[in-house]
Design a protein around this motif. Structure first.
Motif, PDB file in Angstrom:
ATOM      1  N   ARG A  83       7.818  81.085  33.199  1.00 17.96           N
ATOM      2  CA  ARG A  83       8.339  81.322  34.692  1.00 17.96           C
ATOM      3  C   ARG A  83       9.918  81.641  34.566  1.00 17.96           C
ATOM      4  O   ARG A  83      10.368  81.046  33.794  1.00 17.96           O
ATOM      5  CB  ARG A  83       7.825  80.427  35.670  1.00 17.96           C
ATOM      6  CG  ARG A  83       6.391  80.407  35.824  1.00 17.96           C
ATOM      7  CD  ARG A  83       5.911  79.120  36.645  1.00 17.96           C
ATOM      8  NE  ARG A  83       6.589  77.982  36.273  1.00 17.96           N
ATOM      9  CZ  ARG A  83       7.200  76.885  37.059  1.00 17.96           C
ATOM     10  NH1 ARG A  83       7.398  77.048  38.221  1.00 17.96           N
ATOM     11  NH2 ARG A  83       7.733  75.855  36.315  1.00 17.96           N
ATOM     12  N   TRP A  84      10.395  82.129  35.712  1.00 19.90           N
ATOM     13  CA  TRP A  84      11.821  82.312  35.899  1.00 19.90           C
ATOM     14  C   TRP A  84      12.340  80.997  35.948  1.00 19.90           C
ATOM     15  O   TRP A  84      13.540  80.699  35.196  1.00 19.90           O
ATOM     16  CB  TRP A  84      12.047  83.149  37.125  1.00 19.90           C
ATOM     17  CG  TRP A  84      13.751  83.041  37.277  1.00 19.90           C
ATOM     18  CD1 TRP A  84      14.347  82.433  38.323  1.00 19.90           C
ATOM     19  CD2 TRP A  84      14.676  83.533  36.487  1.00 19.90           C
ATOM     20  NE1 TRP A  84      15.852  82.479  38.179  1.00 19.90           N
ATOM     21  CE2 TRP A  84      15.893  83.245  37.109  1.00 19.90           C
ATOM     22  CE3 TRP A  84      14.748  84.227  35.348  1.00 19.90           C
ATOM     23  CZ2 TRP A  84      16.951  83.511  36.348  1.00 19.90           C
ATOM     24  CZ3 TRP A  84      15.822  84.607  34.659  1.00 19.90           C
ATOM     25  CH2 TRP A  84      17.177  83.993  35.412  1.00 19.90           C
ATOM     26  N   ASP A 101      18.135  96.156  36.914  1.00 20.91           N
ATOM     27  CA  ASP A 101      17.260  96.829  37.918  1.00 20.91           C
ATOM     28  C   ASP A 101      17.055  98.223  38.078  1.00 20.91           C
ATOM     29  O   ASP A 101      16.974  98.894  39.138  1.00 20.91           O
ATOM     30  CB  ASP A 101      17.876  96.160  39.219  1.00 20.91           C
ATOM     31  CG  ASP A 101      19.393  96.907  39.722  1.00 20.91           C
ATOM     32  OD1 ASP A 101      19.757  97.417  38.654  1.00 20.91           O
ATOM     33  OD2 ASP A 101      19.679  96.647  40.850  1.00 20.91           O
ATOM     34  N   THR A 109      10.653 100.670  31.576  1.00 19.71           N
ATOM     35  CA  THR A 109      11.508  99.629  31.559  1.00 19.71           C
ATOM     36  C   THR A 109      12.727  99.249  30.714  1.00 19.71           C
ATOM     37  O   THR A 109      12.277  99.821  29.614  1.00 19.71           O
ATOM     38  CB  THR A 109      10.576  98.331  31.626  1.00 19.71           C
ATOM     39  OG1 THR A 109       9.669  98.218  32.710  1.00 19.71           O
ATOM     40  CG2 THR A 109      11.247  97.024  31.765  1.00 19.71           C
ATOM     41  N   ARG A 175      14.727  88.492  41.902  1.00 16.88           N
ATOM     42  CA  ARG A 175      14.019  89.650  41.317  1.00 16.88           C
ATOM     43  C   ARG A 175      12.765  89.050  40.276  1.00 16.88           C
ATOM     44  O   ARG A 175      11.828  89.522  40.111  1.00 16.88           O
ATOM     45  CB  ARG A 175      14.835  90.600  40.665  1.00 16.88           C
ATOM     46  CG  ARG A 175      14.074  91.967  40.580  1.00 16.88           C
ATOM     47  CD  ARG A 175      15.180  93.142  40.242  1.00 16.88           C
ATOM     48  NE  ARG A 175      16.193  92.737  39.666  1.00 16.88           N
ATOM     49  CZ  ARG A 175      16.248  93.097  38.252  1.00 16.88           C
ATOM     50  NH1 ARG A 175      15.551  93.323  37.549  1.00 16.88           N
ATOM     51  NH2 ARG A 175      17.407  92.921  37.673  1.00 16.88           N
ATOM     52  N   MET A 176      13.446  88.060  39.382  1.00 17.61           N
ATOM     53  CA  MET A 176      12.481  87.459  38.300  1.00 17.61           C
ATOM     54  C   MET A 176      11.354  86.696  39.156  1.00 17.61           C
ATOM     55  O   MET A 176      10.193  86.632  38.511  1.00 17.61           O
ATOM     56  CB  MET A 176      13.498  86.611  37.393  1.00 17.61           C
ATOM     57  CG  MET A 176      14.140  87.536  36.536  1.00 17.61           C
ATOM     58  SD  MET A 176      13.097  88.652  35.439  1.00 17.61           S
ATOM     59  CE  MET A 176      13.647  90.333  36.366  1.00 17.61           C
ATOM     60  N   LYS A 178      10.067  87.136  42.232  1.00 15.53           N
ATOM     61  CA  LYS A 178       9.201  88.157  42.568  1.00 15.53           C
ATOM     62  C   LYS A 178       8.118  88.782  41.288  1.00 15.53           C
ATOM     63  O   LYS A 178       7.145  88.695  41.422  1.00 15.53           O
ATOM     64  CB  LYS A 178       9.752  89.263  43.121  1.00 15.53           C
ATOM     65  CG  LYS A 178      10.364  88.717  44.605  1.00 15.53           C
ATOM     66  CD  LYS A 178      10.982  90.062  45.314  1.00 15.53           C
ATOM     67  CE  LYS A 178      11.555  89.665  46.699  1.00 15.53           C
ATOM     68  NZ  LYS A 178      12.565  90.694  47.234  1.00 15.53           N
ATOM     69  N   ARG A 179       8.726  88.948  40.337  1.00 14.24           N
ATOM     70  CA  ARG A 179       8.159  89.415  39.065  1.00 14.24           C
ATOM     71  C   ARG A 179       7.012  88.243  38.504  1.00 14.24           C
ATOM     72  O   ARG A 179       5.699  88.604  38.377  1.00 14.24           O
ATOM     73  CB  ARG A 179       8.750  89.690  37.892  1.00 14.24           C
ATOM     74  CG  ARG A 179       9.668  91.124  38.130  1.00 14.24           C
ATOM     75  CD  ARG A 179      10.621  91.398  36.829  1.00 14.24           C
ATOM     76  NE  ARG A 179       9.745  91.764  35.949  1.00 14.24           N
ATOM     77  CZ  ARG A 179       9.607  92.623  35.088  1.00 14.24           C
ATOM     78  NH1 ARG A 179      10.627  93.831  35.578  1.00 14.24           N
ATOM     79  NH2 ARG A 179       9.040  93.075  33.886  1.00 14.24           N
ATOM     80  N   ASP A 180       7.480  87.086  38.662  1.00  7.43           N
ATOM     81  CA  ASP A 180       6.434  86.127  38.532  1.00  7.43           C
ATOM     82  C   ASP A 180       5.149  85.986  39.328  1.00  7.43           C
ATOM     83  O   ASP A 180       3.984  85.893  39.039  1.00  7.43           O
ATOM     84  CB  ASP A 180       7.244  84.543  38.449  1.00  7.43           C
ATOM     85  CG  ASP A 180       8.007  84.366  37.435  1.00  7.43           C
ATOM     86  OD1 ASP A 180       8.128  85.045  36.296  1.00  7.43           O
ATOM     87  OD2 ASP A 180       8.712  83.465  37.527  1.00  7.43           O
ATOM     88  N   VAL A 182       4.131  88.450  41.128  1.00  7.27           N
ATOM     89  CA  VAL A 182       3.160  89.712  40.812  1.00  7.27           C
ATOM     90  C   VAL A 182       2.327  89.543  39.666  1.00  7.27           C
ATOM     91  O   VAL A 182       1.104  89.880  39.574  1.00  7.27           O
ATOM     92  CB  VAL A 182       4.069  90.919  40.496  1.00  7.27           C
ATOM     93  CG1 VAL A 182       3.303  92.123  40.067  1.00  7.27           C
ATOM     94  CG2 VAL A 182       4.616  91.129  41.869  1.00  7.27           C
ATOM     95  N   ARG A 183       2.891  88.953  38.523  1.00  6.61           N
ATOM     96  CA  ARG A 183       2.096  88.965  37.511  1.00  6.61           C
ATOM     97  C   ARG A 183       1.456  87.531  37.452  1.00  6.61           C
ATOM     98  O   ARG A 183       0.527  87.218  36.537  1.00  6.61           O
ATOM     99  CB  ARG A 183       2.847  88.852  36.234  1.00  6.61           C
ATOM    100  CG  ARG A 183       3.815  87.957  35.788  1.00  6.61           C
ATOM    101  CD  ARG A 183       4.799  88.164  34.885  1.00  6.61           C
ATOM    102  NE  ARG A 183       5.698  87.213  34.355  1.00  6.61           N
ATOM    103  CZ  ARG A 183       5.536  86.258  33.483  1.00  6.61           C
ATOM    104  NH1 ARG A 183       4.543  86.040  32.748  1.00  6.61           N
ATOM    105  NH2 ARG A 183       6.311  85.256  33.371  1.00  6.61           N
TER     106      ARG A 183
END
Length: 196
Positions: A83-84, A101, A109, A175-176, A178-180, A182-183
């Motif tokens: 995780r971030w 970004d 990516t 942002r990271m 949020k990525r955590d 999502v996945r």
């Protein structure tokens, strides 16, 4: 660079045969992996196996060996659980390797790595060396490659772009996170921590 772009057209008979041959090699690797295919079905997808085959010049034996090593590494380090928050305190490391970004002109990516020494080139296998582009600030060929691949208004000035803002660690952190989400990494990590 024209060789980086793929046109959308109907596959030829030769390409269809090559695709069937590739699928046969993917199936062969799946058989050689044995029970591992059920242990990590998401990681051991056709796309992943195809990437490993391509990197090993379509050798099923070499691709299988490398995939087994990757599975062993993934078992030990559990990258899907990172995780971030596990990295956030390492700001200097984050600034040396990060996901900006923006995407490249093909919608892929981008991963930026700023190694302390570019000696990395000597450790990259020949098949991979064709895919990796090392760029240098004062090199005209590097500048041309970057202009062909990226929107220069978004690309950092360190790479020949016009973006002078650099990485904003606070925005990047958000942002990271949020990525955590999502996945599902933050959910999975919390679930594993509470069940321990």
């Amino acid at each position: 660079m024209s060789y980086l772009l793929k046109s959308r057209r109907e596959p030829t008979l030769h390409e269809h045969a090559a695709s069937e041959e590739q699928q046969a090699k993917i199936n062969e690797v799946r058989e050689l992996l044995g029970d591992l295919r059920t242990e990590m079905p998401v990681f051991l997808s056709d796309a992943t196996i195809r990437r490993f085959l391509r990197a090993r010049n379509w050798s099923t034996v070499q691709a299988t060996k490398t995939l087994k090593e990757a599975v062993k590494w993934r078992r030990q380090y559990k990258p899907e659980m990172i995780r971030w928050e596990d990295l956030a305190q390492r700001e200097n490391e984050v600034k040396r390797a990060y996901i900006p970004d923006y995407l490249d002109k093909n919608g892929r990516t981008v991963f930026v790595a700023l190694p302390a020494v570019k000696i990395v080139n000597y450790f990259i296998e020949p098949e991979m060396r064709e895919k990796v582009k090392f760029v240098y600030t004062n090199n005209s060929e590097s500048q041309r490659i970057m202009a062909d691949m990226f929107d220069l208004d978004k690309l950092e000035c360190a790479f020949g772009g016009r973006n002078t803002t650099g990485i904003d660690i606070v925005e990047y952190s958000e942002r990271m996170r949020k990525r955590d989400q999502v996945r599902g990494a933050s959910t999975n990590a919390n679930a594993n921590a509470s069940s321990s």
